[in-house]
Motif scaffolding. Structure first.
Motif, short mmCIF file in Angstrom:
data_model
loop_
_atom_site.label_atom_id
_atom_site.label_comp_id
_atom_site.label_asym_id
_atom_site.label_seq_id
_atom_site.Cartn_x
_atom_site.Cartn_y
_atom_site.Cartn_z
N TRP A 1 0.83 -1.21 0.00
CA TRP A 1 0.00 0.00 0.00
C TRP A 1 0.86 1.25 0.00
O TRP A 1 1.95 1.26 0.55
N THR A 2 0.31 2.33 -0.56
CA THR A 2 0.95 3.64 -0.41
C THR A 2 0.72 4.11 1.03
O THR A 2 -0.14 3.57 1.73
N GLU A 3 1.48 5.09 1.45
CA GLU A 3 1.39 5.56 2.84
C GLU A 3 -0.02 6.00 3.22
O GLU A 3 -0.49 5.73 4.32
N ASP A 4 -0.72 6.65 2.30
CA ASP A 4 -2.07 7.12 2.61
C ASP A 4 -3.13 6.03 2.45
O ASP A 4 -4.31 6.25 2.75
N GLY A 5 -2.71 4.85 1.98
CA GLY A 5 -3.66 3.74 1.82
C GLY A 5 -4.57 3.87 0.61
O GLY A 5 -5.47 3.06 0.42
N ALA A 6 -4.34 4.87 -0.23
CA ALA A 6 -5.22 5.11 -1.37
C ALA A 6 -4.99 4.12 -2.51
O ALA A 6 -5.91 3.87 -3.28
N ARG A 7 -3.78 3.59 -2.61
CA ARG A 7 -3.47 2.66 -3.70
C ARG A 7 -2.79 1.43 -3.14
O ARG A 7 -2.06 1.50 -2.16
N SER A 8 -3.04 0.29 -3.81
CA SER A 8 -2.33 -0.93 -3.46
C SER A 8 -1.83 -1.59 -4.73
O SER A 8 -2.36 -1.36 -5.82
N PHE A 9 -0.79 -2.40 -4.57
CA PHE A 9 -0.15 -3.02 -5.72
C PHE A 9 0.18 -4.48 -5.42
O PHE A 9 0.71 -4.79 -4.36
N GLY A 10 -0.10 -5.36 -6.39
CA GLY A 10 0.48 -6.68 -6.38
C GLY A 10 1.92 -6.51 -6.84
O GLY A 10 2.24 -5.58 -7.58
N VAL A 11 2.82 -7.39 -6.42
CA VAL A 11 4.23 -7.25 -6.73
C VAL A 11 4.76 -8.56 -7.31
O VAL A 11 4.58 -9.62 -6.72
N THR A 12 5.42 -8.45 -8.46
CA THR A 12 6.12 -9.58 -9.05
C THR A 12 7.56 -9.17 -9.27
O THR A 12 7.82 -8.23 -10.04
N LEU A 13 8.48 -9.81 -8.57
CA LEU A 13 9.89 -9.50 -8.74
C LEU A 13 10.37 -10.11 -10.04
O LEU A 13 10.05 -11.26 -10.35
N THR A 14 11.16 -9.35 -10.80
CA THR A 14 11.63 -9.86 -12.09
C THR A 14 13.12 -10.15 -12.10
O THR A 14 13.56 -11.05 -12.80
N ARG A 15 13.90 -9.41 -11.34
CA ARG A 15 15.35 -9.66 -11.28
C ARG A 15 15.98 -8.75 -10.23
O ARG A 15 15.39 -7.78 -9.80
N THR A 16 17.21 -9.10 -9.91
CA THR A 16 18.02 -8.25 -9.03
C THR A 16 18.74 -7.23 -9.90
O THR A 16 19.22 -7.56 -10.99
N VAL A 17 18.75 -5.99 -9.44
CA VAL A 17 19.45 -4.92 -10.15
C VAL A 17 20.35 -4.21 -9.14
O VAL A 17 20.19 -4.38 -7.94
N PRO A 18 21.32 -3.42 -9.61
CA PRO A 18 22.17 -2.70 -8.65
C PRO A 18 21.32 -1.88 -7.67
O PRO A 18 20.40 -1.17 -8.08
N ASN A 19 21.59 -2.04 -6.41
CA ASN A 19 20.90 -1.30 -5.35
C ASN A 19 19.41 -1.58 -5.25
O ASN A 19 18.64 -0.71 -4.88
N GLY A 20 18.98 -2.78 -5.59
CA GLY A 20 17.57 -3.09 -5.42
C GLY A 20 17.09 -4.26 -6.25
O GLY A 20 17.86 -5.13 -6.65
N LEU A 21 15.81 -4.22 -6.53
CA LEU A 21 15.13 -5.26 -7.28
C LEU A 21 14.32 -4.61 -8.39
O LEU A 21 13.78 -3.52 -8.20
N ALA A 22 14.22 -5.27 -9.52
CA ALA A 22 13.28 -4.83 -10.55
C ALA A 22 11.98 -5.57 -10.28
O ALA A 22 11.99 -6.75 -9.92
N ALA A 23 10.86 -4.88 -10.43
CA ALA A 23 9.57 -5.49 -10.13
C ALA A 23 8.48 -4.92 -11.02
O ALA A 23 8.56 -3.78 -11.48
N ARG A 24 7.47 -5.73 -11.21
CA ARG A 24 6.24 -5.28 -11.86
C ARG A 24 5.22 -5.07 -10.76
O ARG A 24 5.05 -5.90 -9.88
N LEU A 25 4.53 -3.93 -10.84
CA LEU A 25 3.45 -3.62 -9.92
C LEU A 25 2.14 -3.69 -10.69
O LEU A 25 2.06 -3.17 -11.82
N SER A 26 1.14 -4.29 -10.09
CA SER A 26 -0.15 -4.39 -10.77
C SER A 26 -0.66 -2.99 -11.13
O SER A 26 -0.55 -2.05 -10.34
N GLY A 27 -1.15 -2.87 -12.36
CA GLY A 27 -1.71 -1.61 -12.82
C GLY A 27 -0.70 -0.63 -13.38
O GLY A 27 -1.08 0.42 -13.90
N ILE A 28 0.59 -0.93 -13.30
CA ILE A 28 1.63 -0.04 -13.81
C ILE A 28 2.20 -0.67 -15.08
O ILE A 28 2.85 -1.72 -15.02
#
Length: 168
Positions: free
Chosen positions: A40-67
């Motif tokens: 969820w976003t901090e205000d709770g207005a949006r939520s996302f499903g998360v699918t990790l796709t790979r490791t990238v420098p300093n984090g993870l690449a991911a697909r968020l539902s609706g994006i």
């Protein structure tokens, strides 16, 4: 923000041109962030499903539902993501979620009130408690057993033994 949700990550920007995001995970096991979806976003207005796709420098690449576009992903840069507390593992002994520490009264070992926990910072060398006094001044204390011998969530307080150079 209610403590019913805990911050588990943040979106660092777009990754690629097909709507993936660069995701910073604040979880002990970075990949576990997807297990706590929806996020969820901090205000709770949006939520996302998360699918990790790979490791990238300093984090993870991911697909968020609706994006689905780079522009939509880039618009989320800086968005902090929160998981429902009941989906997270309970903290172990002498472990705390930062959200549980915010707002606690801070007293020194003699019982003198110093203020309240305003924030927990981490710039790479460990957690630092930011204590704000009634007069508005800030005291920064390393969150170590030596400096913070007692965290009493039930009583809503933290007992600190600040180093002499940090004492107010």
């Amino acid at each position: 923000m209610s403590t019913d949700r805990i911050c588990v990550g943040a979106i660092a920007g777009a990754f690629g041109v097909r709507g993936e995001v660069r995701l910073k995970s604040f979880c002990t096991e970075p990949g576990a962030i997807a297990d706590y979806a929806p996020l969820w976003t901090e205000d709770g207005a949006r939520s996302f499903g998360v699918t990790l796709t790979r490791t990238v420098p300093n984090g993870l690449a991911a697909r968020l539902s609706g994006i689905t576009t780079r522009e939509a992903a880039e618009a989320l840069r800086g968005t902090r993501l929160y998981a429902d507390r009941e989906k997270l593992p309970p903290p172990g002994e002498d472990e705390f979620y930062h959200a549980d520490l915010l707002g606690l009264d801070v007293l020194d070992t003699g019982g003198t009130p110093l203020g309240r926990v305003a924030a927990i910072q981490n710039h790479g060398a460990g957690d630092i408690l930011e204590v704000r006094g009634a007069a508005g001044g800030a005291l920064l204390l390393p969150f170590t057993r030596a400096c913070v011998p007692t965290v009493d969530l039930t009583a809503g307080r933290v007992i600190v033994d600040p180093p002499e150079e940090a004492a107010p």
